[in-house]
Scaffold this active site. Structure first.
Site, PDB file in Angstrom:
ATOM      1  N   ASN A 139      48.200  48.265  41.532  1.00 20.39           N
ATOM      2  CA  ASN A 139      47.278  47.339  42.186  1.00 20.39           C
ATOM      3  C   ASN A 139      47.918  46.875  43.491  1.00 20.39           C
ATOM      4  O   ASN A 139      48.857  46.075  43.471  1.00 20.39           O
ATOM      5  CB  ASN A 139      46.990  46.153  41.257  1.00 20.39           C
ATOM      6  CG  ASN A 139      46.193  45.048  41.957  1.00 20.39           C
ATOM      7  OD1 ASN A 139      45.568  45.271  42.988  1.00 20.39           O
ATOM      8  ND2 ASN A 139      46.238  43.848  41.389  1.00 20.39           N
ATOM      9  N   TRP A 140      47.423  47.374  44.601  1.00 19.42           N
ATOM     10  CA  TRP A 140      48.012  47.051  45.903  1.00 19.42           C
ATOM     11  C   TRP A 140      47.721  45.616  46.341  1.00 19.42           C
ATOM     12  O   TRP A 140      48.324  45.130  47.283  1.00 19.42           O
ATOM     13  CB  TRP A 140      47.491  48.007  46.970  1.00 19.42           C
ATOM     14  CG  TRP A 140      47.997  49.408  46.868  1.00 19.42           C
ATOM     15  CD1 TRP A 140      48.733  49.963  45.853  1.00 19.42           C
ATOM     16  CD2 TRP A 140      47.801  50.446  47.835  1.00 19.42           C
ATOM     17  NE1 TRP A 140      48.997  51.282  46.128  1.00 19.42           N
ATOM     18  CE2 TRP A 140      48.436  51.612  47.343  1.00 19.42           C
ATOM     19  CE3 TRP A 140      47.140  50.513  49.067  1.00 19.42           C
ATOM     20  CZ2 TRP A 140      48.434  52.826  48.035  1.00 19.42           C
ATOM     21  CZ3 TRP A 140      47.139  51.719  49.748  1.00 19.42           C
ATOM     22  CH2 TRP A 140      47.780  52.859  49.250  1.00 19.42           C
ATOM     23  N   LYS A 141      46.750  44.957  45.680  1.00 16.38           N
ATOM     24  CA  LYS A 141      46.316  43.621  46.106  1.00 16.38           C
ATOM     25  C   LYS A 141      45.921  43.669  47.596  1.00 16.38           C
ATOM     26  O   LYS A 141      45.388  44.683  48.036  1.00 16.38           O
ATOM     27  CB  LYS A 141      47.383  42.579  45.788  1.00 16.38           C
ATOM     28  CG  LYS A 141      47.810  42.629  44.316  1.00 16.38           C
ATOM     29  CD  LYS A 141      48.608  41.442  43.885  1.00 16.38           C
ATOM     30  CE  LYS A 141      48.982  41.568  42.417  1.00 16.38           C
ATOM     31  NZ  LYS A 141      49.631  40.348  41.908  1.00 16.38           N
ATOM     32  N   HIS A 171      40.788  40.089  37.402  1.00 16.00           N
ATOM     33  CA  HIS A 171      42.208  39.856  37.695  1.00 16.00           C
ATOM     34  C   HIS A 171      42.441  38.356  37.828  1.00 16.00           C
ATOM     35  O   HIS A 171      41.574  37.614  38.290  1.00 16.00           O
ATOM     36  CB  HIS A 171      42.612  40.577  38.983  1.00 16.00           C
ATOM     37  CG  HIS A 171      44.091  40.584  39.217  1.00 16.00           C
ATOM     38  ND1 HIS A 171      44.753  39.505  39.753  1.00 16.00           N
ATOM     39  CD2 HIS A 171      45.043  41.521  38.945  1.00 16.00           C
ATOM     40  CE1 HIS A 171      46.049  39.789  39.814  1.00 16.00           C
ATOM     41  NE2 HIS A 171      46.249  40.999  39.337  1.00 16.00           N
ATOM     42  N   GLU A 193      43.946  36.580  39.827  1.00 16.43           N
ATOM     43  CA  GLU A 193      43.760  36.019  41.167  1.00 16.43           C
ATOM     44  C   GLU A 193      42.275  35.836  41.485  1.00 16.43           C
ATOM     45  O   GLU A 193      41.896  34.889  42.184  1.00 16.43           O
ATOM     46  CB  GLU A 193      44.449  36.929  42.196  1.00 16.43           C
ATOM     47  CG  GLU A 193      45.967  36.827  42.082  1.00 16.43           C
ATOM     48  CD  GLU A 193      46.729  38.067  42.504  1.00 16.43           C
ATOM     49  OE1 GLU A 193      47.953  38.068  42.307  1.00 16.43           O
ATOM     50  OE2 GLU A 193      46.110  39.018  43.021  1.00 16.43           O
ATOM     51  N   GLU A 243      47.866  40.411  31.478  1.00 21.00           N
ATOM     52  CA  GLU A 243      48.742  39.985  32.580  1.00 21.00           C
ATOM     53  C   GLU A 243      48.989  38.491  32.445  1.00 21.00           C
ATOM     54  O   GLU A 243      48.154  37.683  32.853  1.00 21.00           O
ATOM     55  CB  GLU A 243      48.116  40.326  33.935  1.00 21.00           C
ATOM     56  CG  GLU A 243      46.589  40.164  33.980  1.00 21.00           C
ATOM     57  CD  GLU A 243      46.063  39.922  35.380  1.00 21.00           C
ATOM     58  OE1 GLU A 243      46.571  40.530  36.313  1.00 21.00           O
ATOM     59  OE2 GLU A 243      45.147  39.088  35.523  1.00 21.00           O
ATOM     60  N   GLY A 260      54.149  38.170  40.026  1.00 21.32           N
ATOM     61  CA  GLY A 260      54.735  37.863  41.325  1.00 21.32           C
ATOM     62  C   GLY A 260      55.772  36.757  41.287  1.00 21.32           C
ATOM     63  O   GLY A 260      56.200  36.265  42.328  1.00 21.32           O
ATOM     64  N   SER A 298      55.031  41.575  36.653  1.00 23.25           N
ATOM     65  CA  SER A 298      56.363  41.887  37.204  1.00 23.25           C
ATOM     66  C   SER A 298      57.003  43.089  36.512  1.00 23.25           C
ATOM     67  O   SER A 298      58.175  43.067  36.147  1.00 23.25           O
ATOM     68  CB  SER A 298      57.282  40.662  37.127  1.00 23.25           C
ATOM     69  OG  SER A 298      56.761  39.605  37.904  1.00 23.25           O
ATOM     70  N   GLY A 321      51.858  45.506  40.103  1.00 26.29           N
ATOM     71  CA  GLY A 321      51.548  44.815  41.349  1.00 26.29           C
ATOM     72  C   GLY A 321      52.497  45.202  42.456  1.00 26.29           C
ATOM     73  O   GLY A 321      52.432  46.293  43.023  1.00 26.29           O
ATOM     74  N   GLY A 322      53.429  44.302  42.782  1.00 28.76           N
ATOM     75  CA  GLY A 322      54.322  44.497  43.917  1.00 28.76           C
ATOM     76  C   GLY A 322      55.068  45.819  43.907  1.00 28.76           C
ATOM     77  O   GLY A 322      55.245  46.457  44.950  1.00 28.76           O
TER      78      GLY A 322
END
Length: 249
Positions: free
Chosen positions: A14-16, A100, A102, A171, A177, A213, A234-235
């Site tokens: 997931n590049w966000k 998600h 967010e 999640e 993050g 993470s 994610g990251g």
């Protein structure tokens, strides 16, 4: 008891809200080159809307699939800023993230709206990746099971035939993050709860991913758990080597 050896492993990046054309080209090229054929683990990326065309061009004909990070419940019309499932189909998306944390936090998406989005995705032939998870406050209050159950309820109410075509991603919001990660056993405990709900509906074979993470260093220990079928990354998905090391695990 079912084991995750019977379900195909799946790792989704997931590049966000990250990326640019030049960096994306390098990242997509590295991932395409390194993921050869249909192995034990399927690999996908969910990119920002403006880069769907780039992902389609870079990954078509490869073993890597792609998708979007959200979808509108509306088919078309005066919904400025929204993107429909039909538009995602124009770019041959396979996946779409719904619910998600967010989106739930910053856009006040409700459990019912998330279920609606999942149904809209299914109607369009997309696979919704339904995200669920608790906040730090909820976790510390011992409310994890209750929160997950309430988030899943409207989705499970869509019925076994629908849920069988979905992917669920757990999640924990407190581990996204933040550098904090649930221990493999903590993650497994929640995955087992989710699996139990799926089993009661008759769809125990639905893939359940962990997102929070995830890194190359902790992926293998997470994937060793019986109810963890892969990861929503994610990251680490923005760094080819790290993302590929997770997939390799």
């Amino acid at each position: 008891m079912n084991t995750n050896q019977e379900r195909q492993r799946l790792v989704i990046g997931n590049w966000k809200m990250n990326g640019n054309l030049a960096d994306n080209a390098r990242l997509l090229g590295s991932v395409r080159e390194s993921v050869a054929g249909a192995g034990a683990c399927a690999v996908a990326v969910c990119v920002p809307f403006p880069y769907l065309s780039q992902a389609q061009a870079a990954l078509s004909g490869s073993a890597v699939s792609w998708g979007a990070q959200d979808v509108s419940v509306h088919g078309s019309g005066a919904y400025t800023g929204e993107v429909s499932a039909a538009m995602l189909n124009d770019f041959a998306c396979r996946w779409v993230l719904v619910g998600h944390s967010e989106r739930r936090t910053y856009h006040a998406e409700t459990n019912e709206l998330v279920a609606q989005k999942a149904q809209v995705a299914l109607n369009a032939g997309l696979t919704p990746v339904v995200c669920v998870g608790e906040t730090l406050q909820q976790q510390e209050a011992g409310e994890t099971a209750q929160v997950i159950a309430s988030q899943l309820a409207p989705v499970l109410a869509l019925g076994a035939q629908a849920v069988a075509k979905m992917v669920i991603a757990y999640e924990p919001v407190w581990a996204i993050g933040t550098g904090r990660t649930a221990t493999p056993q903590q993650a497994q405990d929640v995955h087992a709860l989710i699996r139990q709900s799926l089993s009661e509906l008759g769809v125990a074979q639905v893939q359940v991913l962990y997102g929070g993470s995830v890194k190359g260093a902790n992926a293998a220990s997470l994937f060793a758990m019986p109810d963890i079928d892969g990861a929503l990354v994610g990251g680490a998905a923005l760094v080819a080597e790290e993302f590929l090391s997770i997939a390799a695990a």
